[in-house]
Design a protein around this motif. Sequence first.
Motif, PDB file in Angstrom:
ATOM      1  N   ARG A 206       0.400  -1.266  -0.132  1.00 20.64           N
ATOM      2  CA  ARG A 206      -0.120  -0.283  -0.394  1.00 20.64           C
ATOM      3  C   ARG A 206       0.580   0.967   0.185  1.00 20.64           C
ATOM      4  NH1 ARG A 206      -3.196   0.507   5.157  1.00 20.64           N
ATOM      5  NH2 ARG A 206      -4.447   1.972   3.810  1.00 20.64           N
ATOM      6  N   ARG A 210       1.348   3.851  -2.783  1.00 16.14           N
ATOM      7  CA  ARG A 210       1.026   5.727  -2.862  1.00 16.14           C
ATOM      8  C   ARG A 210       1.957   5.863  -2.956  1.00 16.14           C
ATOM      9  NH1 ARG A 210       0.596   8.282   2.860  1.00 16.14           N
ATOM     10  NH2 ARG A 210      -1.078   9.872   2.737  1.00 16.14           N
ATOM     11  N   ILE A 264      -5.753   7.862   2.573  1.00 13.78           N
ATOM     12  CA  ILE A 264      -5.210   6.712   2.584  1.00 13.78           C
ATOM     13  C   ILE A 264      -4.844   6.546   3.575  1.00 13.78           C
ATOM     14  CG2 ILE A 264      -3.781   3.975   2.166  1.00 13.78           C
ATOM     15  CD1 ILE A 264      -4.168   5.310  -1.327  1.00 13.78           C
TER      16      ILE A 264
END
Length: 586
Positions: A206, A210, A264
């Motif tokens: 993740r 990102r 996020i």
Amino acid sequence: MTSRIFLDSNRDSAGDFIGECTVIQLCEPCMKTNLSNNASVFCKDCDEYLCDACKNSHTVHKTGQHEIFKFQDKKSALVMIDMKGMDKCHEHGRDIEFFCQEHAKLCCSSCVLVHRRCDQVEEITKVSRQTRPELQALKQSLIKLQSEADDIIADCKQSETVLNESTEKMSSEVDGMRDRIIQLFEDAKQKCITEATEFKTAESKRIGNRRDTSSKVKNEISNDLSMCGILLEHGTPSQQYIYSELMKEKRKTIESIMHDQRQIKVAPTVTVSFSKELTSFLEVGSNIIKLNYDGNKTVETSRSSLPSQPRQFTMELLLSVDLSKTGVYQVKPFLRGLNFLPDGRLVAIDNNNHQCIILNDRLQRLGAPYKFKIRPLGVVCVSHDVLCVTFGSSKVVCLLSVSTTNVIKLTREIKISSKVDSICCMSPNNMVVSTLYDPCHARMLSVDGVESNFDNLIFPNKTYTAHESVCTYVQSKNTLVLTDKLAHTVYMYDTVKGTSRAVTNENIRIPSGACVAPGDTVLVCSTYKNSIVHLSVNGEIIGTYPVDMRYPDSICVSKDGTKMAVSNCVEGIGKLQLYKLSPATS
């Protein structure tokens, strides 16, 4: 050497009592004059041994018939026995010659002077021939005592062997438990490492996505800034206008992408927490191991850890409120689930109105209820501010957060493999749910949504519909409790040993709600008896307590064990009651 005359037929008795003796055949008259001549004949009528020299004078000077014969049988000979000083008076050191019947005392010639006024002082030589049966009985009693002594010695040897073996076994048992605990820690460590690795991989992915997305946007923005600068310095008004219009849409796209990236949330830190059971285990210290032995079954090192028998308690009604349809409720409330928060606030699940409600110690509503789309069934307080709610019509449970200002919010939904009814705590991170339409009547469920079965438990071959069975779990006793309404039965399952006990009693009729009570005991609503039944985890009835309501159905006890809330299921006006629990005086 001081000697004493006995018939040799008594030699075995004497030998048993005083040790070895030397046997010779002596003439009795000669012994009276301190001569030691061997006897050659025996006078049967006088019961006397004689030498050849004394034989003639014996027959001449003693009246009566004298049957004289030579003896060959050694067992009938006169013997000389060393009495080891036992035939001497301890006070005067002289030979014992008399016996005082009145004082039951053996006497020498000096002692007789003291006992001269006694009526029954007899010479030993006259009364000694009557003692043979007594001596034989004494011999038998001594033989019996000797046999008992041998038995005790053998028992002591056996006990010593068992003691040594049990001491060695105790050490190996402690080592075995230590190895199991170490292995448990290793397994838990490996599980944590595996989960941390998986979490790290997912989070790293993740974070990478990102970063890559943001880097790509940054590069595009750099290009756009370069173009924008050139147009501002050298572009025509038409070029500037066209670029400005195009960039308006692109800017919106970039802003949307950046907004999504800001939303996020990543967790760069991984920590570990230890269960309450483990910290409690460490607080016990060396008292985690107890020594048991016969006569004092359990030896404790502190009085605070002494086991206590389950005790009854008294119930004092504090408050009772009627549950009826009002402007607040669309229909009459049915409080299907009850549970206390650690701070004493009461959580109630209203099945009819699809609500989760917070109540204070006056049973007054706090804050706004949380509204569900479907009917909720059970509720449990997982931590100080987290609730878990079940729904019988859907394979899902909901985690709710409760603030100190009584604001309830949905945190997460957990999808599960079957429909469930009631729910209770098993440990800080695990719960137990009772199932619907499933032959496995109860399952474990973690707060992370991981399901697992009690593999060593065998449940009755049946399934339950809604409201037919509820569960509770006694953590310290590793005991799962399940009620069976239609069978009028409460099942107690030992989840470690895999054993079970079905509890039936005339006071248990339509058992419904159940919860853990003080002293690691269990309370069960006996619906048709309008009472609460108090049980031990062994299935013993500790007490039965009537309640001021018809058909009690749901029950819970506060974390400190001082309060109990009960609601009912009845046509007409329902009730919610709050009771104070106190230990009964013995």
